[in-house]
Motif scaffolding. Structure first.
Motif, PDB file in Angstrom:
ATOM      1  N   VAL A 153       1.235  -1.058   0.118  1.00 40.77           N
ATOM      2  CA  VAL A 153      -0.087   0.145   0.159  1.00 40.77           C
ATOM      3  C   VAL A 153       1.237   1.313  -0.130  1.00 40.77           C
ATOM      4  N   ALA A 154       1.914   1.043   0.704  1.00 41.88           N
ATOM      5  CA  ALA A 154       2.779   2.099   0.467  1.00 41.88           C
ATOM      6  C   ALA A 154       3.626   3.043  -0.233  1.00 41.88           C
ATOM      7  N   ALA A 155       4.159   1.797  -1.278  1.00 41.96           N
ATOM      8  CA  ALA A 155       4.437   1.704  -2.627  1.00 41.96           C
ATOM      9  C   ALA A 155       3.518   2.409  -3.512  1.00 41.96           C
ATOM     10  N   HIS A 156       2.215   1.828  -3.864  1.00 41.22           N
ATOM     11  CA  HIS A 156       1.195   2.308  -4.544  1.00 41.22           C
ATOM     12  C   HIS A 156       1.007   3.289  -4.077  1.00 41.22           C
ATOM     13  N   SER A 157       1.500   4.018  -3.199  1.00 37.64           N
ATOM     14  CA  SER A 157       1.102   6.016  -2.848  1.00 37.64           C
ATOM     15  C   SER A 157       1.880   6.862  -2.960  1.00 37.64           C
ATOM     16  N   ARG A 158       3.152   5.416  -3.326  1.00 39.19           N
ATOM     17  CA  ARG A 158       4.773   7.260  -4.093  1.00 39.19           C
ATOM     18  C   ARG A 158       4.393   6.266  -5.679  1.00 39.19           C
ATOM     19  N   GLY A 159       3.564   5.701  -5.944  1.00 38.23           N
ATOM     20  CA  GLY A 159       3.645   5.641  -7.325  1.00 38.23           C
ATOM     21  C   GLY A 159       4.596   4.626  -7.870  1.00 38.23           C
ATOM     22  N   GLU A 160       5.146   3.719  -6.884  1.00 41.46           N
ATOM     23  CA  GLU A 160       6.185   2.550  -6.879  1.00 41.46           C
ATOM     24  C   GLU A 160       5.703   1.448  -7.623  1.00 41.46           C
ATOM     25  N   TRP A 161       4.944   1.085  -8.294  1.00 41.97           N
ATOM     26  CA  TRP A 161       3.928   0.438  -9.316  1.00 41.97           C
ATOM     27  C   TRP A 161       4.611  -1.550  -9.463  1.00 41.97           C
ATOM     28  N   GLU A 244      -0.195   2.880 -12.921  1.00 44.67           N
ATOM     29  CA  GLU A 244      -1.097   2.785 -12.570  1.00 44.67           C
ATOM     30  C   GLU A 244      -1.896   1.863 -12.412  1.00 44.67           C
ATOM     31  N   GLU A 245      -2.662   1.349 -13.621  1.00 47.12           N
ATOM     32  CA  GLU A 245      -4.226   1.164 -13.407  1.00 47.12           C
ATOM     33  C   GLU A 245      -3.853  -0.858 -13.806  1.00 47.12           C
ATOM     34  N   ASP A 246      -2.816  -1.073 -13.868  1.00 41.45           N
ATOM     35  CA  ASP A 246      -2.941  -2.471 -13.397  1.00 41.45           C
ATOM     36  C   ASP A 246      -2.380  -2.711 -12.206  1.00 41.45           C
ATOM     37  N   SER A 247      -1.521  -1.932 -11.288  1.00 37.34           N
ATOM     38  CA  SER A 247      -0.977  -1.542 -10.326  1.00 37.34           C
ATOM     39  C   SER A 247      -2.639  -1.743  -8.989  1.00 37.34           C
ATOM     40  N   THR A 248      -3.438  -1.113  -9.224  1.00 39.32           N
ATOM     41  CA  THR A 248      -4.066  -0.518  -8.861  1.00 39.32           C
ATOM     42  C   THR A 248      -5.680  -1.599  -8.759  1.00 39.32           C
ATOM     43  N   PHE A 249      -5.443  -2.258  -9.946  1.00 41.70           N
ATOM     44  CA  PHE A 249      -6.517  -3.515  -9.934  1.00 41.70           C
ATOM     45  C   PHE A 249      -5.764  -4.716  -9.554  1.00 41.70           C
ATOM     46  N   ARG A 250      -4.429  -5.109  -9.372  1.00 38.26           N
ATOM     47  CA  ARG A 250      -3.479  -5.685  -8.075  1.00 38.26           C
ATOM     48  C   ARG A 250      -4.102  -5.775  -7.406  1.00 38.26           C
ATOM     49  N   LEU A 251      -3.612  -4.478  -6.498  1.00 37.41           N
ATOM     50  CA  LEU A 251      -4.028  -4.225  -5.109  1.00 37.41           C
ATOM     51  C   LEU A 251      -5.866  -4.277  -4.550  1.00 37.41           C
ATOM     52  N   HIS A 252      -6.825  -4.185  -4.840  1.00 36.42           N
ATOM     53  CA  HIS A 252      -7.432  -4.294  -4.876  1.00 36.42           C
ATOM     54  C   HIS A 252      -8.104  -5.966  -5.178  1.00 36.42           C
ATOM     55  N   LEU A 253      -7.586  -6.747  -6.205  1.00 32.85           N
ATOM     56  CA  LEU A 253      -7.968  -8.177  -6.665  1.00 32.85           C
ATOM     57  C   LEU A 253      -7.454  -8.566  -4.897  1.00 32.85           C
ATOM     58  N   VAL A 254      -6.358  -8.320  -4.902  1.00 35.38           N
ATOM     59  CA  VAL A 254      -5.604  -9.305  -3.854  1.00 35.38           C
ATOM     60  C   VAL A 254      -6.409  -9.090  -3.179  1.00 35.38           C
ATOM     61  N   GLN A 255      -6.863  -7.344  -1.645  1.00 32.76           N
ATOM     62  CA  GLN A 255      -6.749  -7.526  -1.218  1.00 32.76           C
ATOM     63  C   GLN A 255      -8.724  -7.928  -0.960  1.00 32.76           C
ATOM     64  N   VAL A 256      -9.365  -8.885  -1.655  1.00 37.15           N
ATOM     65  CA  VAL A 256     -10.544  -8.806  -2.171  1.00 37.15           C
ATOM     66  C   VAL A 256     -10.444  -9.990  -1.711  1.00 37.15           C
ATOM     67  N   VAL A 257      -9.342 -10.814  -2.509  1.00 35.44           N
ATOM     68  CA  VAL A 257      -9.370 -12.208  -2.406  1.00 35.44           C
ATOM     69  C   VAL A 257      -8.594 -12.735  -1.058  1.00 35.44           C
ATOM     70  N   ALA A 258      -7.569 -11.755  -0.829  1.00 35.86           N
ATOM     71  CA  ALA A 258      -7.216 -12.413   1.143  1.00 35.86           C
ATOM     72  C   ALA A 258      -8.366 -12.353   2.002  1.00 35.86           C
ATOM     73  N   HIS A 259      -9.562 -11.029   1.606  1.00 37.88           N
ATOM     74  CA  HIS A 259     -10.115 -11.203   3.107  1.00 37.88           C
ATOM     75  C   HIS A 259     -11.666 -11.924   3.295  1.00 37.88           C
ATOM     76  N   ASN A 260     -11.404 -12.205   1.159  1.00 40.02           N
ATOM     77  CA  ASN A 260     -12.442 -13.527   1.570  1.00 40.02           C
ATOM     78  C   ASN A 260     -11.597 -15.158   2.110  1.00 40.02           C
ATOM     79  N   LEU A 261     -10.844 -14.741   1.975  1.00 39.87           N
ATOM     80  CA  LEU A 261     -10.278 -17.027   2.743  1.00 39.87           C
ATOM     81  C   LEU A 261      -9.920 -16.234   4.050  1.00 39.87           C
ATOM     82  N   MET A 262      -9.455 -15.262   4.300  1.00 39.02           N
ATOM     83  CA  MET A 262      -9.541 -14.627   5.962  1.00 39.02           C
ATOM     84  C   MET A 262     -11.308 -14.987   6.785  1.00 39.02           C
ATOM     85  N   LYS A 263     -11.990 -14.405   6.119  1.00 38.13           N
ATOM     86  CA  LYS A 263     -12.958 -14.231   6.659  1.00 38.13           C
ATOM     87  C   LYS A 263     -13.192 -16.267   6.712  1.00 38.13           C
ATOM     88  N   ARG A 264     -13.428 -17.085   5.610  1.00 44.78           N
ATOM     89  CA  ARG A 264     -13.543 -18.464   6.523  1.00 44.78           C
ATOM     90  C   ARG A 264     -12.452 -19.032   6.687  1.00 44.78           C
TER      91      ARG A 264
END
Length: 275
Positions: A153-161, A244-264
């Protein structure tokens, strides 16, 4: 819970640091916040800080137009910002604006003209997902995974894709490893690779990765999790540069998948009351 992260609120409210006291007063009157912030007798930095603190303490407050108060204020500030930039001949975007755009993207929003629009049509949104995910990582003591996610998240904020993408891959790899260790420590320790530990999650009893949902394919390797892992490694272990577009997509995708797994994981009967 707020639809915006603390980081986004701070970056957005930084936009009024250069406002005059009269302009700040008009903003407060417009949003009926005169009682929440000190008068113009105080410094502008004090008034801005008080407004930030009020919005963070009241994430569910409604604005005068019926929407979320913080959303209305940020959209209003963006409208004024675009109007100001349109009046100038310079094409250079101020660093603070770049940071705000990236922060909004992390929260699942884009600036469309002068409006603020969601990137993902979700009633909960990325901020809620990220907050709950971090809470679950803390609950299970997955410190290594949390560290990789925070660095992403910090790297994304700095634009370090590229760096953000690398940390997202490390986060997911670590998350599967830590889940495997939590469910079957001995088998996870004897597994030679992370791939074997992911496979373990599909073969333990009861399975954690579900074949009935096509999450793991034991024969052809075409399950969702296997495809998801390949999506994070499109060019092998050295993925090259990203945008930026690809990195943001990955960030959202990873968080959604990880969130689902952790709830399980939290709902798994054998772990209830043991975390």
């Amino acid at each position: 819970m707020s639809v915006f992260s603390q980081y986004t609120v701070i970056e957005a409210l930084e936009l009024i640091s250069n406002y005059s006291h009269d302009q700040i007063d008009r903003l407060l009157i417009r949003f009926r916040l005169e009682a929440a912030v000190a008068s113009s007798d105080s410094s502008k930095s004090t008034r801005v800080n008080q407004l930030i603190q009020y919005l963070l303490a009241n994430p569910d407050a409604k604005g005068p137009f019926g929407a979320n108060l913080t959303f209305e204020i940020i959209e209003y500030l963006i409208d004024k910002l675009v109007e100001s930039l349109d009046r100038t001949s310079s094409r250079e975007v101020p660093p603070g604006v770049v940071r705000l755009v990236r922060a909004l993207a992390q929260d699942g929003y884009i600036i469309d003209g002068r409006a603020l629009k969601p990137m993902i049509p979700s009633p909960r949104g990325p901020v809620v997902t990220q907050s709950e995910l971090l809470d679950l990582l803390n609950r299970f003591g997955f410190a290594t995974s949390r560290g990789h996610l925070e660095q992403a998240v910090a790297a994304h904020s700095r634009g370090e894709w590229a760096s953000a993408n690398a940390q997202l891959r490390s986060f997911i790899e670590s998350l599967f490893d830590e889940i495997a260790s939590k469910l079957d420590g001995a088998a996870a320790a004897s597994a030679a690779t992370s791939e074997e530990r992911r496979r373990l999650l599909a073969t333990i009893s009861p399975p954690f990765l579900l074949g009935t949902l096509n999450e793991w394919d034991l024969t052809k390797g075409n399950g969702f999790v296997q495809g998801f892992w390949r999506r994070l490694h499109p060019q092998g272990s050295h993925p090259g540069l990203s945008d930026e577009e690809d990195s943001t997509f990955r960030l959202h995708l990873v968080q959604v998948v990880a969130h689902n797994l952790m709830k399980r994981l939290a709902a798994r009967p054998s772990l209830r009351g043991r975390t």
